[in-house]
Design a protein around this motif. Structure first.
Motif, PDB file in Angstrom:
ATOM      1  N   GLU A 182      -0.058  13.312   1.109  1.00 30.83           N
ATOM      2  CA  GLU A 182      -1.245  13.687   0.343  1.00 30.83           C
ATOM      3  C   GLU A 182      -2.313  14.391   1.180  1.00 30.83           C
ATOM      4  N   ASP A 183      -2.463  13.976   2.446  1.00 34.39           N
ATOM      5  CA  ASP A 183      -3.581  14.471   3.241  1.00 34.39           C
ATOM      6  C   ASP A 183      -3.196  14.514   4.713  1.00 34.39           C
ATOM      7  N   GLU A 184      -4.146  14.916   5.545  1.00 34.97           N
ATOM      8  CA  GLU A 184      -3.895  15.022   6.982  1.00 34.97           C
ATOM      9  C   GLU A 184      -4.175  13.717   7.734  1.00 34.97           C
ATOM     10  N   GLY A 185      -4.814  12.766   7.060  1.00 33.91           N
ATOM     11  CA  GLY A 185      -5.123  11.495   7.705  1.00 33.91           C
ATOM     12  C   GLY A 185      -6.417  11.536   8.489  1.00 33.91           C
ATOM     13  N   GLY A 186      -6.882  10.355   8.891  1.00 34.08           N
ATOM     14  CA  GLY A 186      -8.138  10.255   9.630  1.00 34.08           C
ATOM     15  C   GLY A 186      -7.926   9.906  11.085  1.00 34.08           C
ATOM     16  N   ARG A 187      -8.918   9.260  11.682  1.00 33.77           N
ATOM     17  CA  ARG A 187      -8.878   8.965  13.113  1.00 33.77           C
ATOM     18  C   ARG A 187      -7.768   7.984  13.487  1.00 33.77           C
ATOM     19  N   THR A 188      -7.550   6.998  12.623  1.00 35.85           N
ATOM     20  CA  THR A 188      -6.504   6.017  12.933  1.00 35.85           C
ATOM     21  C   THR A 188      -5.135   6.670  12.942  1.00 35.85           C
ATOM     22  N   LEU A 232       0.838  -1.198   0.000  1.00 38.08           N
ATOM     23  CA  LEU A 232       0.000   0.000   0.000  1.00 38.08           C
ATOM     24  C   LEU A 232       0.874   1.249   0.000  1.00 38.08           C
ATOM     25  N   LEU A 233       1.904   1.269   0.856  1.00 40.15           N
ATOM     26  CA  LEU A 233       2.775   2.443   0.947  1.00 40.15           C
ATOM     27  C   LEU A 233       3.718   2.553  -0.251  1.00 40.15           C
ATOM     28  N   LEU A 234       3.983   1.431  -0.899  1.00 43.00           N
ATOM     29  CA  LEU A 234       4.755   1.497  -2.149  1.00 43.00           C
ATOM     30  C   LEU A 234       3.907   2.110  -3.254  1.00 43.00           C
ATOM     31  N   TYR A 235       2.645   1.702  -3.287  1.00 43.13           N
ATOM     32  CA  TYR A 235       1.730   2.208  -4.318  1.00 43.13           C
ATOM     33  C   TYR A 235       1.396   3.679  -4.077  1.00 43.13           C
ATOM     34  N   ALA A 236       1.161   4.039  -2.807  1.00 38.08           N
ATOM     35  CA  ALA A 236       0.786   5.418  -2.467  1.00 38.08           C
ATOM     36  C   ALA A 236       1.672   5.908  -1.324  1.00 38.08           C
ATOM     37  N   PRO A 237       2.937   6.266  -1.623  1.00 34.86           N
ATOM     38  CA  PRO A 237       3.896   6.631  -0.566  1.00 34.86           C
ATOM     39  C   PRO A 237       3.506   7.852   0.255  1.00 34.86           C
ATOM     40  N   GLY A 238       2.574   8.669  -0.231  1.00 29.84           N
ATOM     41  CA  GLY A 238       2.177   9.851   0.530  1.00 29.84           C
ATOM     42  C   GLY A 238       0.834   9.702   1.221  1.00 29.84           C
ATOM     43  N   TYR A 239       0.327   8.470   1.320  1.00 22.88           N
ATOM     44  CA  TYR A 239      -1.011   8.200   1.871  1.00 22.88           C
ATOM     45  C   TYR A 239      -0.939   8.203   3.402  1.00 22.88           C
ATOM     46  N   THR A 240      -1.301   9.311   4.006  1.00 25.15           N
ATOM     47  CA  THR A 240      -1.162   9.498   5.450  1.00 25.15           C
ATOM     48  C   THR A 240      -1.926   8.447   6.249  1.00 25.15           C
ATOM     49  N   GLU A 241      -3.189   8.213   5.893  1.00 18.99           N
ATOM     50  CA  GLU A 241      -3.989   7.249   6.645  1.00 18.99           C
ATOM     51  C   GLU A 241      -3.393   5.842   6.530  1.00 18.99           C
TER      52      GLU A 241
END
Length: 464
Positions: free
Chosen positions: A395-401, A351-360
């Protein structure tokens, strides 16, 4: 060393140079005929300052290392007479369009690991230092050779500011002038990745463990890689055995190759396929079944395997980035529900390889690691995220997790700060109490205080 054509030159009255067959680094490679025995040899010309390569090769004897049979010094150069390999470098094969299968890459990885194990177990150990496709020779009969020992060192080396490796294959510590067994392991991972070319994700789909192996080899921290060639070989043999027996689990296929392969089918299906949320709900309802909620291990496993199969199918049908991330995240959670932590971890990493900036994604993976008791791994992941954030790549600020993970990661520094503040407060209180006690003692005995003042005054006036 003079840069002249050596064609026609006879070395040691025995080796007649026929033609130049290669060059690079600080030397050139020639094909020579043995005028005594009639055979062909490869002759490598090097400046005298690089004669240590000859000394090193003279001590090595392995089927995947060309034999050195003679050594000649002449004027400003030295000449290494070696076994002639009839083949091409792996780099040449790639440039000519050769496509290596997953099985071939595993086989080559095992052969390279065995050579590295041989080198690393010498006394003192030998570290190759510049593993890459250009330094691997492959014959038409699939015999692999490791060539060019110009960067090899005997024993652990630390030469500040000097990197003997090649950018793209050299380990991070090599740019600090260090080289060891783990540096060769890093280059092994990079080399296997290079062999796959733009078919990497297609091959990962066929052999998911290949991604895990390369990731472990290429960790930034030396301690997190395989520590030597033997351990890398054992891991690859285990992966190959699973492939040969057909027991491996098909995990994830993503990336350019997979998208191209499925693009036609997705396009034709686009008008008929259901809304993504509806399709995803169909999968998640599997977790609402009474059988799943009963908690019986074997039944839960079967339902999770069915969910995984359907999620992989959705992966092929819904190529949008947002959809792909949600599917990968569900696959990771599904792996954890299946009680297969290794599989869950692999999905999180993909997942992090595919979307390295995915905060959540970082938050979900970080909390997973904490649940598994891998606190240090979670901290390392946090540092990786912070590094990306400082570079503006999130990419974003992330969610609750993510917020929960962030709080956990900040807890330790805050607790440490609180302990420091508490310690400082207690120290100040202790000092204050001592001062009050001194003042109290002084004020309770006026005569003693007067004597002290008189004595102090005497010291100031130089009388005592």
């Amino acid at each position: 060393m003079s840069e002249i054509d050596l064609t026609g030159m006879i070395l040691k009255g025995r080796y007649c140079i026929l033609e130049q067959i290669g060059s690079g680094g600080e030397g050139s490679l020639y094909l020579a005929k043995d005028m005594e025995l009639g055979g062909l040899w490869a002759v490598k010309e090097l400046p005298l300052s690089r004669r240590r390569e000859a000394k090193l090769l003279r001590l090595l004897e392995h089927p995947s290392i060309p034999r050195m049979i003679d050594y000649i010094e002449k004027e400003e150069a030295c000449y290494l007479v070696m076994e002639y390999i009839r083949g091409k470098s792996v780099q040449q094969w790639l440039e000519e369009g050769k496509k290596f299968t997953a099985q071939e890459i595993l086989d080559m990885g095992i052969k390279i690991s065995r050579v590295l194990d041989y080198l690393h177990t010498q006394k003192p150990p030998v570290y190759y230092g510049d593993l890459k496709p250009a330094n691997l020779m492959l014959t038409e009969s699939d015999i692999l050779y490791l060539v060019d020992f110009g960067s090899a060192v005997s024993g652990y080396s630390h030469t500040p500011g000097v990197c003997q490796g090649t950018v793209g294959f050299a380990a991070p510590e090599q740019f600090e002038g260090k080289v060891g067994a783990e540096s060769d392991i890093y280059a092994l991972g990079k080399t296997l990745r290079a062999l796959a070319g733009n078919r990497w994700w297609k091959l990962v789909f066929q052999v998911p463990k290949l991604l895990w192996f390369v990731r472990k080899c290429c960790r930034k921290s030396e301690k997190k890689r395989f520590s030597n060639g033997k351990k890398a070989e054992l891991a690859l043999c285990k992966i190959r055995k699973r492939v040969e027996r057909g027991r491996h689990t098909m995990l994830v296929c993503f990336g350019t190759a997979a998208t191209i392969l499925t693009a036609g089918a997705v396009f034709l299906y686009a008008e008929q396929k259901p809304d993504f949320s509806r399709a995803l709900t169909k999968v998640t309802r599997l977790y609402e079944q009474k059988e799943f909620l009963s908690g019986e291990k074997e039944i839960v496993k079967q339902i999770c395997e069915k969910a995984e199969e359907e999620l992989l199918q959705l992966w092929k049908e819904y190529p949008e980035s947002r959809e792909q991330k949600r599917i990968l995240l569900l696959l990771a959670v599904n792996g954890e529900l299946m009680d297969n932590q290794e599989r869950a971890k692999l999905y999180y990493e993909q997942l992090l390889l595919y979307a390295p900036g995915y905060t959540e994604g970082y938050g979900q993976y970080g909390m997973f690691l904490l649940r598994q008791g891998e606190k240090e791994e979670s901290k390392n992941l946090w540092q990786e995220y912070q590094s990306l954030k400082s570079e503006g790549k999130v990419e974003d600020e992330g969610g609750r997790t993510f917020a929960a993970w962030k709080e956990k990661m900040n807890e330790e520094p805050e607790k440490k700060a609180e302990r420091t503040e508490e310690s400082e407060r207690k120290t100040k209180e202790s000092v204050s109490e001592n001062e009050n006690r001194i003042n109290l003692d002084s004020s309770s005995d006026p005569e003693s205080a007067a004597e002290d003042e008189s004595e102090s005054s005497g010291w100031r006036n130089g009388r005592l």
